[in-house]
Design a protein around this motif. Structure first.
Motif, PDB file in Angstrom:
ATOM      1  N   GLY A 127       3.191  -8.431  24.667  1.00  0.00           N
ATOM      2  CA  GLY A 127       2.932  -9.862  24.713  1.00  0.00           C
ATOM      3  C   GLY A 127       1.486 -10.234  24.507  1.00  0.00           C
ATOM      4  O   GLY A 127       1.135 -11.415  24.512  1.00  0.00           O
ATOM      5  N   THR A 128       0.622  -9.226  24.318  1.00  0.00           N
ATOM      6  CA  THR A 128      -0.778  -9.492  24.003  1.00  0.00           C
ATOM      7  C   THR A 128      -1.029  -9.137  22.544  1.00  0.00           C
ATOM      8  O   THR A 128      -0.304  -8.335  21.956  1.00  0.00           O
ATOM      9  N   GLU A 129      -2.084  -9.704  21.974  1.00  0.00           N
ATOM     10  CA  GLU A 129      -2.392  -9.397  20.576  1.00  0.00           C
ATOM     11  C   GLU A 129      -2.728  -7.929  20.396  1.00  0.00           C
ATOM     12  O   GLU A 129      -2.312  -7.290  19.428  1.00  0.00           O
ATOM     13  N   ALA A 130      -3.483  -7.370  21.337  1.00  0.00           N
ATOM     14  CA  ALA A 130      -3.909  -5.980  21.194  1.00  0.00           C
ATOM     15  C   ALA A 130      -2.761  -4.993  21.384  1.00  0.00           C
ATOM     16  O   ALA A 130      -2.770  -3.910  20.798  1.00  0.00           O
ATOM     17  N   GLY A 131      -1.772  -5.369  22.198  1.00  0.00           N
ATOM     18  CA  GLY A 131      -0.721  -4.429  22.532  1.00  0.00           C
ATOM     19  C   GLY A 131       0.620  -4.732  21.898  1.00  0.00           C
ATOM     20  O   GLY A 131       1.650  -4.263  22.393  1.00  0.00           O
ATOM     21  N   SER A 132       0.638  -5.499  20.823  1.00  0.00           N
ATOM     22  CA  SER A 132       1.910  -5.893  20.209  1.00  0.00           C
ATOM     23  C   SER A 132       1.935  -5.559  18.728  1.00  0.00           C
ATOM     24  O   SER A 132       0.958  -5.810  18.011  1.00  0.00           O
ATOM     25  N   VAL A 133       3.036  -5.001  18.282  1.00  0.00           N
ATOM     26  CA  VAL A 133       3.247  -4.782  16.855  1.00  0.00           C
ATOM     27  C   VAL A 133       3.564  -6.108  16.181  1.00  0.00           C
ATOM     28  O   VAL A 133       3.043  -6.426  15.115  1.00  0.00           O
ATOM     29  N   ILE A 134       4.426  -6.900  16.810  1.00  0.00           N
ATOM     30  CA  ILE A 134       4.717  -8.243  16.330  1.00  0.00           C
ATOM     31  C   ILE A 134       3.763  -9.195  17.045  1.00  0.00           C
ATOM     32  O   ILE A 134       3.778  -9.280  18.275  1.00  0.00           O
TER      33      ILE A 134
END
Length: 570
Positions: A422-429
């Motif tokens: 759900g974060t930009e750094a931890g999300s593929v999408i």
């Protein structure tokens, strides 16, 4: 009719939002470069690049949920879990079910091919019909229509299916004869079980209702065997009875209803209760996830899984449970009466189902490594059978018509995908993004081929294109994923072809009937077909439609999409 401003509002922030999130998209594209997007062989040999492991996959299919039903799409019914799923992932504004009815769509959503590809354009429906995956299987090199379950099995996944099928199959009478007449289904010998089911088509485990909550047999089957609601009762005809239309008090947690046995009594489990179906299916899905994680831990493996969850909600009968935790002694999770009307209560129950699955993934610490996809099998329900507590709730937004219609309201549906924390750094999408790309529900099948690095056979997944380039930002929002799309109405021989913003409607006698420009007329109020400037376009689109769908079940039309090939992938 709705005006242009209303149309734009219903489409959502769409393009502007997608452009605003370019940083998140770029980050996802960079992250993708290090993903483990490989099949079982590469996993075992260590050929894959370092990075994220192959994700678990949870595909959630709602029944009859319309474009405007969810809160994140403008709906007024509380759907907090689905709204959170969208905030943590990507929401599509121009997604379409394969057909405007459930049974034909369900074949396509499992195979990636349009409903007519097996010579049964109208779908396989109930178990008086043979399996849609086997029907005309001789047309294919594999001898069957390969399902997404088989694709992921080939990649080392453990696969499970829960819920409504409507995919055909084999059931038997007391003499062992296959039943092929609907009115004779109530003579079914339950002890003989169910043949040519999902265990023979790519799923290691399945539990479901062969024809959903609305058609017989009103009973659960597990890997082809009848499993009574009460496990202490025998798995044979002694645990069944005949049912007629009407309400039945079965338990203390709701009121069951039968809606498709008016003239001919239908057979079902003596304890069948339509109000408890969602609870049982969701509990089974989360139990499967529990067992899978425990088996991985015990064996030291890290095998991924596929859960295909086909909810009963929100198809009629709208019979919500009183309490979603299933314990009638205390109401901990109220459903009945929660929203003020039966249809919206069941929609709220659907959101609870999604929330329970998401909570289990989080509890097991695997939510961030799971790709979750949510969509619906067709457009919104007709107003005359819906009852929403909030009278301002509009289940179809600005779209024309409803379920079974060839117009946008019959097949434009919600589609949400999440992969990451759900974060930009931890999300593929990239989270909180919106795409206006034209996509079809069956596109998730080609997505699984690309995800697991498997070539699509020339005669399989014939109408599916991978969504990974859009989901990960490899392909620009302004670059169309699809050149065109075919739609199928409730009448299997009525359809439409969409190219860009233009939609040509083709009637059930193969005549070009109507033309609309969705860019300026999303509500499809202005038929352009008689305007001279569109004459050549109409003729071209008409020829193109009939090239790919000639409405002849005996022919095999060309693919509408290029088959994914590993050596040609970006």
């Amino acid at each position: 009719m709705r005006n242009q401003a209303a149309q734009r509002a219903a489409q959502g922030p769409g393009r502007s939002r997608a452009r605003r999130n370019t940083g998140a998209v770029a980050g996802a594209a960079a992250l993708l470069a290090g993903l483990l997007l490989v099949g079982a062989h590469a996993q075992s040999t260590g050929d894959a690049p370092a990075g994220r492991k192959a994700p678990n996959v949870v595909f959630i299919l709602a029944d009859d949920v319309g474009f405007g039903d969810l809160g994140v799409y403008g709906g007024k019914v509380p759907t907090p879990n689905l709204d959170r799923l969208a905030r943590q992932g990507m929401r599509f504004t121009d997604a379409h079910s394969p057909a405007a009815l459930c049974a034909p769509s369900r074949f396509s959503l499992l195979t990636g091919s349009h409903p007519y590809r097996n010579g049964r354009a109208g779908g396989s429906w109930d178990v008086d019909t043979s399996s849609g995956f086997s029907h005309n299987g001789a047309r294919t090199e594999a001898g069957r229509h390969i399902t997404v379950g088989e694709i992921l099995q080939n990649a080392g996944y453990r696969t499970a299916f829960f819920g409504k099928m409507h995919l055909g199959g084999d059931v038997y009478d007391a003499d062992g004869n296959v039943i092929r007449e609907k009115h004779k289904l109530n003579t079914m010998d339950y002890s003989r079980g169910f043949g040519d089911g999902l265990d023979e088509h790519g799923f290691d485990y399945w539990l479901g209702l062969a024809s959903g909550i609305q058609h017989e047999p009103y009973a659960y089957f597990e890997n082809g065997k009848f499993v009574p609601v009460d496990p202490d009762k025998p798995a044979d005809n002694a645990s069944t009875r005949l049912l007629n239309d009407g309400f039945y008090r079965v338990s203390g947690n709701g009121l069951s209803e039968i809606v498709e046995a008016a003239k001919v009594p239908a057979r079902g489990d003596v304890d069948y209760d339509s109000s408890q179906v969602g609870i049982r299916l969701t509990n089974a899905a989360v139990d499967f996830i529990d067992r899978h994680v425990e088996e991985n831990e015990a064996s030291g493996k890290d095998q991924p899984f596929l859960v295909y969850f086909a909810s009963q909600a929100i198809h009629v009968p709208h019979s919500p449970p009183f309490d979603y935790d299933g314990d009638p002694s205390t109401v901990d999770e109220q459903v009945y009466g929660k929203t003020g009307a039966m249809t919206s209560d069941v929609l709220y129950e659907l959101d609870l189902q999604v929330g329970k699955i998401m909570a289990k993934l989080e509890e097991k610490g695997i939510a961030d490594d799971t790709l979750i996809i949510f969509t619906s099998d067709n457009g919104a329900l007709w107003p005359h059978i819906t009852y929403y507590g909030d009278p301002t709730h509009d289940n179809n937004g600005p779209l024309r018509d409803y379920k079974a219609s060839v117009y946008e309201g019959g097949h434009r549906v919600p589609f949400i995908a999440k992969w990451g924390d759900g974060t930009e750094a931890g999300s593929v999408i990239p989270p909180g993004t919106t795409s206006d790309q034209l996509i079809m529900g069956q596109d998730w099948v080609a997505t699984m081929y690309e995800l697991t690095r498997q070539d699509v056979q020339d005669d399989q997944a014939m109408d599916s294109v991978s969504l990974l380039p859009i989901l990960t930002g490899r392909q620009a929002e302004g670059e169309p994923l699809r050149e065109f799309a075919l739609y199928q109405g409730g009448n299997a021989y009525e359809g439409a072809i969409r190219e860009g913003s233009l939609v040509l409607v083709v009637d059930n006698k193969d005549g070009a009937r109507e033309l609309y420009d969705l860019e300026t007329d999303l509500a499809q109020e202005r038929n352009l077909i008689d305007l001279p400037e569109y004459r050549d376009t109409v003729a071209r689109l008409h020829r193109k439609f009939l090239t790919y769908n000639d409405h002849d079940n005996e022919t095999i039309e060309p693919r509408t999409t290029e088959p994914f090939r590993v050596d040609r992938a970006i």
